[in-house]
Design a protein around this motif. Sequence first.
Motif, PDB file in Angstrom:
ATOM      1  N   HIS A 268      -6.340 -61.599  64.359  1.00  0.00           N
ATOM      2  CA  HIS A 268      -7.370 -62.003  65.320  1.00  0.00           C
ATOM      3  C   HIS A 268      -8.709 -62.200  64.614  1.00  0.00           C
ATOM      4  CE1 HIS A 268      -9.429 -62.252  69.200  1.00  0.00           C
ATOM      5  NE2 HIS A 268     -10.337 -61.427  68.699  1.00  0.00           N
ATOM      6  N   ALA A 269      -9.072 -61.258  63.738  1.00  0.00           N
ATOM      7  CA  ALA A 269     -10.343 -61.381  63.016  1.00  0.00           C
ATOM      8  C   ALA A 269     -10.361 -62.635  62.150  1.00  0.00           C
ATOM      9  CB  ALA A 269     -10.575 -60.137  62.156  1.00  0.00           C
ATOM     10  N   ALA A 270      -9.267 -62.890  61.439  1.00  0.00           N
ATOM     11  CA  ALA A 270      -9.204 -64.076  60.582  1.00  0.00           C
ATOM     12  C   ALA A 270      -9.318 -65.355  61.410  1.00  0.00           C
ATOM     13  CB  ALA A 270      -7.900 -64.072  59.784  1.00  0.00           C
ATOM     14  N   SER A 271      -8.672 -65.371  62.575  1.00  0.00           N
ATOM     15  CA  SER A 271      -8.732 -66.541  63.442  1.00  0.00           C
ATOM     16  C   SER A 271     -10.151 -66.780  63.946  1.00  0.00           C
ATOM     17  CB  SER A 271      -7.767 -66.361  64.616  1.00  0.00           C
ATOM     18  OG  SER A 271      -7.864 -67.437  65.519  1.00  0.00           O
ATOM     19  N   VAL A 272     -10.825 -65.715  64.393  1.00  0.00           N
ATOM     20  CA  VAL A 272     -12.194 -65.862  64.913  1.00  0.00           C
ATOM     21  C   VAL A 272     -13.136 -66.322  63.806  1.00  0.00           C
ATOM     22  CG1 VAL A 272     -14.169 -64.628  65.871  1.00  0.00           C
ATOM     23  CG2 VAL A 272     -11.879 -64.193  66.775  1.00  0.00           C
ATOM     24  N   PHE A 273     -13.040 -65.710  62.621  1.00  0.00           N
ATOM     25  CA  PHE A 273     -13.927 -66.109  61.518  1.00  0.00           C
ATOM     26  C   PHE A 273     -13.652 -67.559  61.115  1.00  0.00           C
ATOM     27  CE2 PHE A 273     -15.548 -61.951  61.310  1.00  0.00           C
ATOM     28  CZ  PHE A 273     -16.556 -61.893  60.363  1.00  0.00           C
ATOM     29  N   ALA A 274     -12.372 -67.927  61.023  1.00  0.00           N
ATOM     30  CA  ALA A 274     -12.035 -69.297  60.620  1.00  0.00           C
ATOM     31  C   ALA A 274     -12.554 -70.320  61.634  1.00  0.00           C
ATOM     32  CB  ALA A 274     -10.526 -69.429  60.451  1.00  0.00           C
ATOM     33  N   GLU A 275     -12.378 -70.035  62.914  1.00  0.00           N
ATOM     34  CA  GLU A 275     -12.852 -70.952  63.945  1.00  0.00           C
ATOM     35  C   GLU A 275     -14.378 -71.049  63.935  1.00  0.00           C
ATOM     36  OE1 GLU A 275     -11.232 -69.431  67.549  1.00  0.00           O
ATOM     37  OE2 GLU A 275      -9.154 -69.926  67.014  1.00  0.00           O
ATOM     38  N   THR A 276     -15.041 -69.908  63.733  1.00  0.00           N
ATOM     39  CA  THR A 276     -16.509 -69.906  63.699  1.00  0.00           C
ATOM     40  C   THR A 276     -17.011 -70.721  62.513  1.00  0.00           C
ATOM     41  OG1 THR A 276     -16.524 -67.704  64.717  1.00  0.00           O
ATOM     42  CG2 THR A 276     -18.549 -68.427  63.633  1.00  0.00           C
ATOM     43  N   ILE A 277     -16.383 -70.537  61.355  1.00  0.00           N
ATOM     44  CA  ILE A 277     -16.792 -71.274  60.154  1.00  0.00           C
ATOM     45  C   ILE A 277     -16.549 -72.765  60.344  1.00  0.00           C
ATOM     46  CG2 ILE A 277     -16.232 -71.641  57.711  1.00  0.00           C
ATOM     47  CD1 ILE A 277     -15.584 -68.549  57.660  1.00  0.00           C
ATOM     48  N   ALA A 278     -15.394 -73.114  60.923  1.00  0.00           N
ATOM     49  CA  ALA A 278     -15.073 -74.525  61.132  1.00  0.00           C
ATOM     50  C   ALA A 278     -16.057 -75.201  62.072  1.00  0.00           C
ATOM     51  CB  ALA A 278     -13.653 -74.643  61.680  1.00  0.00           C
ATOM     52  N   GLU A 279     -16.493 -74.484  63.100  1.00  0.00           N
ATOM     53  CA  GLU A 279     -17.372 -75.083  64.108  1.00  0.00           C
ATOM     54  C   GLU A 279     -18.845 -75.029  63.726  1.00  0.00           C
ATOM     55  OE1 GLU A 279     -18.336 -74.750  68.922  1.00  0.00           O
ATOM     56  OE2 GLU A 279     -16.666 -73.619  68.040  1.00  0.00           O
ATOM     57  N   HIS A 280     -19.263 -73.927  63.095  1.00  0.00           N
ATOM     58  CA  HIS A 280     -20.696 -73.715  62.871  1.00  0.00           C
ATOM     59  C   HIS A 280     -21.081 -73.603  61.398  1.00  0.00           C
ATOM     60  CE1 HIS A 280     -21.158 -73.014  67.176  1.00  0.00           C
ATOM     61  NE2 HIS A 280     -20.114 -72.190  67.117  1.00  0.00           N
TER      62      HIS A 280
ATOM     63  N   PHE B  44     -15.666 -57.188  48.914  1.00  0.00           N
ATOM     64  CA  PHE B  44     -16.494 -57.842  49.932  1.00  0.00           C
ATOM     65  C   PHE B  44     -17.287 -59.003  49.337  1.00  0.00           C
ATOM     66  CE2 PHE B  44     -16.139 -54.234  52.989  1.00  0.00           C
ATOM     67  CZ  PHE B  44     -15.934 -54.984  54.136  1.00  0.00           C
ATOM     68  N   ASN B  45     -17.828 -58.818  48.133  1.00  0.00           N
ATOM     69  CA  ASN B  45     -18.615 -59.881  47.515  1.00  0.00           C
ATOM     70  C   ASN B  45     -17.773 -61.113  47.246  1.00  0.00           C
ATOM     71  OD1 ASN B  45     -21.568 -59.632  46.464  1.00  0.00           O
ATOM     72  ND2 ASN B  45     -20.761 -57.547  46.571  1.00  0.00           N
ATOM     73  N   LYS B  46     -16.585 -60.887  46.733  1.00  0.00           N
ATOM     74  CA  LYS B  46     -15.705 -62.026  46.451  1.00  0.00           C
ATOM     75  C   LYS B  46     -15.283 -62.711  47.747  1.00  0.00           C
ATOM     76  CE  LYS B  46     -11.868 -63.228  43.394  1.00  0.00           C
ATOM     77  NZ  LYS B  46     -10.761 -62.724  42.546  1.00  0.00           N
ATOM     78  N   LEU B  47     -15.024 -61.903  48.783  1.00  0.00           N
ATOM     79  CA  LEU B  47     -14.677 -62.453  50.096  1.00  0.00           C
ATOM     80  C   LEU B  47     -15.787 -63.359  50.613  1.00  0.00           C
ATOM     81  CD1 LEU B  47     -13.285 -62.573  52.924  1.00  0.00           C
ATOM     82  CD2 LEU B  47     -14.335 -60.338  53.394  1.00  0.00           C
ATOM     83  N   ALA B  48     -17.026 -62.856  50.603  1.00  0.00           N
ATOM     84  CA  ALA B  48     -18.139 -63.609  51.190  1.00  0.00           C
ATOM     85  C   ALA B  48     -18.464 -64.861  50.388  1.00  0.00           C
ATOM     86  CB  ALA B  48     -19.370 -62.715  51.293  1.00  0.00           C
ATOM     87  N   ARG B  49     -18.589 -64.705  49.084  1.00  0.00           N
ATOM     88  CA  ARG B  49     -19.148 -65.802  48.284  1.00  0.00           C
ATOM     89  C   ARG B  49     -18.094 -66.801  47.811  1.00  0.00           C
ATOM     90  NH1 ARG B  49     -24.420 -63.504  47.337  1.00  0.00           N
ATOM     91  NH2 ARG B  49     -24.311 -61.227  47.241  1.00  0.00           N
ATOM     92  N   ALA B  50     -16.907 -66.300  47.406  1.00  0.00           N
ATOM     93  CA  ALA B  50     -15.886 -67.201  46.867  1.00  0.00           C
ATOM     94  C   ALA B  50     -15.017 -67.816  47.956  1.00  0.00           C
ATOM     95  CB  ALA B  50     -15.008 -66.455  45.869  1.00  0.00           C
ATOM     96  N   LEU B  51     -14.729 -67.042  49.022  1.00  0.00           N
ATOM     97  CA  LEU B  51     -13.832 -67.539  50.063  1.00  0.00           C
ATOM     98  C   LEU B  51     -14.598 -68.132  51.245  1.00  0.00           C
ATOM     99  CD1 LEU B  51     -11.038 -67.956  51.241  1.00  0.00           C
ATOM    100  CD2 LEU B  51     -11.074 -65.571  52.024  1.00  0.00           C
ATOM    101  N   VAL B  52     -15.455 -67.345  51.862  1.00  0.00           N
ATOM    102  CA  VAL B  52     -16.215 -67.834  53.021  1.00  0.00           C
ATOM    103  C   VAL B  52     -17.270 -68.846  52.582  1.00  0.00           C
ATOM    104  CG1 VAL B  52     -17.740 -67.139  54.912  1.00  0.00           C
ATOM    105  CG2 VAL B  52     -15.780 -65.713  54.310  1.00  0.00           C
ATOM    106  N   ARG B  53     -17.814 -68.679  51.363  1.00  0.00           N
ATOM    107  CA  ARG B  53     -18.875 -69.536  50.809  1.00  0.00           C
ATOM    108  C   ARG B  53     -20.206 -69.316  51.513  1.00  0.00           C
ATOM    109  NH1 ARG B  53     -16.583 -73.595  47.480  1.00  0.00           N
ATOM    110  NH2 ARG B  53     -14.517 -72.856  46.879  1.00  0.00           N
ATOM    111  N   THR B  54     -20.553 -68.034  51.691  1.00  0.00           N
ATOM    112  CA  THR B  54     -21.872 -67.693  52.232  1.00  0.00           C
ATOM    113  C   THR B  54     -22.485 -66.596  51.381  1.00  0.00           C
ATOM    114  OG1 THR B  54     -23.113 -66.969  54.181  1.00  0.00           O
ATOM    115  CG2 THR B  54     -20.960 -65.951  53.839  1.00  0.00           C
TER     116      THR B  54
END
Length: 905
Positions: free
Chosen positions: A85-97, A118-128
């Motif tokens: 559920h968390a992955a789905s919400v984050f993915a949808e939020t990133i795709a839309e906004h 956490f750092n690798k998650l945010a910067r390398a994967l999410v790109r924020t």
Amino acid sequence: MNHQITASTCCYCGVGCGVLIEHDGERILGVSGDPAHPANFGKLCSKGSTLHLTGDPAARALYPELRLGKGLARSRTDWDTALDHAASVFAETIAEHGPDSVAFYISGQLLTEDYYSFNKLARALVRTNNIDSNSRLCMSSAVVGYKRSLGADAPPCNYEDLELSDCVMIVGSNMAYAHPILFRRLEEAKSRRPQMKVIVIDPRRTDTCDLADLHLAILPGTDVALFHGILHLLLWEDWVDRDFIKAHTQGLPELKSLVRDYTPQMVSQLCGISIEQLHQCAEWVGTSPSFLSLWCMGLNQSTAGSAKNSALINLHLATGQIGRPGAGPFSLTGQPNAMGGRETGSLSNLLPGHREAGNAEHRAQVAAYWGVDQLPEQTGLTAIELFEQVRSGKIKALWIACTNPAQSMPDQSAVRAALQACPFVVLQEAFRTTETAAFADLLLPAASWGEKEGTVTNSERRISHVRQAIVAPGETRSDWAITVDFAQRLEKHLRPGQDSLFAFDTPSQIFDEYKQLTRGRDLDLSGISHALIDRLGPQQWPFPEGASEGTARLYLDGIFPTANGRAQFVADPYRAAKEQRDARFPLTLITGRLRDQWHGMSRTGTAAQLFGHVSEAVLSLHPDELRRHRLQPGDLISLKSRRGAVIVPVDSDDSVRPGQAFLPMHWGDRFLKGGVNTLTQPAFDPLSKQPELKHSGVRLEPVHLPWQLFALIEGNVQQHFETLRPLCEAFSYTSLSIAGRERPALLIRAASAVAPDPQLLREIDRCLALNDGPVLAYDDPRRSIGKRVRIENGRITAIRLAGETLARHWLQNLWLEGRADEQLRRWLLAPLSAPPGQANASTVGSKTLCNCMNVSQGAVCAGIGRGLDLQGLKQELGCGTQCGSCVPEIKRLLAATAQPVAVVS
């Protein structure tokens, strides 16, 4: 029973004490200091020595909980459902906004491996770059100070320097409370070398000041003016190291031009100290063979925090007091692994290995190592900015880990409004009882101290191995494991079909990947591993590959990690704190620490023993302020700032100057209705973005709350918290605490202008088990007064006083003593309010002076009355023989009873 001992590390402050955990594989049974650990050599403070008492299972988050809509209750779920559920919400939020519509707010209590994940998650994967830490509230000004002045965020000193220094300056730190093991070490050093000079700079006269040869009680926020004034005198008297300045520094001419105007007369007036004190301070700094400075939140939590740090470091550069034993600027870290967070890049402006997120070359280096095309360029949000954007709706999904912003952030009304408005809040947390937990749409249960493995870095750059002692309870997981599992699921949305960036099975794998990003950097950890620490013990960085031991001190050669190898004098002018006293807010509120509590009390707040010294939030005022406001100790007042108000009792305290007020920072809404940070301000330093939590304008307003409540109930404290705390919302003032050692009990104090609805009292009595059974009761409906006491097997187990509470201390002592005599029964069944034979409710014996040995203030006073000195009290009562934190208070009691000495003028 299969008793085992596991060596690990304390999870409280940045001293990084080694601990030995006694356990049976399933439960932690006890804790002691590790004699082999170089941070503490077996000693522990009152908090560390009670770690085994803080694991209340009823307070723990034990399984995932999910809320499927605002306003609905969370319900238990499984890990797969929760993380999908968390992955789905984050993915949808990133795709839309876009990637910057999500953010991560993490903690100085995480392990280094958690941080890196956490750092690798945010910067390398999410790109924020929207990943910040509560270290922003703690150490970010020290980071800026070190980097601007010396070139890198690297405290150059060693704990041994406390023993070797000839002049120690403690600034903005009640070290006796905040870092007691280091303070004990300093105490012992001064007892062996009385010629050592100790200077304490603090607006309050704290326990730390008892060790001082000179206490400068400067006006809050004037540190920069003071340091410039000291440098003015160092230059004037030629107490500077001209050879060091010439060979190893730059920028002194500009600074000399600035400090020329900071004359002793000007600084004396600005800082509220005498010219003689200023001269004495400068002389000791300038003429001592070695000079060491120690500082903490009093410097950092300021709108001028970066300037304060650099102005202090200027003194070391001017005197050449850096890079040798007993000398240097030494920040005392507030959290157990804030340093590890700085190393891994866990502030929004940083990247792993002391790199900068705003530096294109640094971004490229990390991106290449991680195997991604690029890292985000957009500047990340710092803590205050992050929650502002959550509130405005720009951040739509927020992941919080191991921290409690609904207690710790300033301007709590705004922060709670932000959390309430955020469409999706994830809380990764060991304790489901924190103030932030109420706002979580998804609660993920994390393993806690003693249940997980990794590394931490303490204040002296020493890396320790945190070892797991017991199996984590329920369905809790280690923080790195939660993060990696979530990241792997999110990858399926954001990087479908590609190899995982998160192929980690153990924390040692994560550390081994991370350390390569430090190779060749100032903090080179390439030679360290979990196995090496197990073999050689905790090690200080830098520790490059091939080294045989860590680096005790930095800059011994006078070469600094700057472009030209020189340290930089920084010329920032003094700027006053954001909120100055004025007609509307005539008092300056200072916040600070208690001896036996830590941060937001999510852990220490579960141990009854740690409430013995101070049991409730109390506002400390100088006796002149009490008289000016026509107040008596114990009176309730409304303390108001420009952001909110809380109701607290006041106390007389001449350690606070007139015009100031002091309130401990620990009390959140869970224990004090509203919480202390309802008052504090979000204004922050322009460079470090650290908020000015230490300095707010406030005023006192009288409140008339004649109807009062006192309640006590033994048993499952957490269960009683959950049933009774919501009922207390009806009262204007509410304070909760825990009492007792063998039989913990919840204590409640509350007050209102009028008596509440009788139905509310009946509901409170039901929760207190006072509606039936062996209960003695007396009611006077005309005066809205009622008394109820439950007596089982000859002792009190529950109490409720309504209307007035004059007898509460007396009853609490009877409960502690485990007796219920005829005197109690006569008082209960008669219309008497005050306890028998007492004119007032206070009792000197109710306060625990020594938590380690459970010695009350009354017992100490009785011993002094029998003629015992400090050594005699230690021998007879045991007080002061363990952590030693009670010794300064005992010394004051001894001094108060000493015969006055005639002074010939």
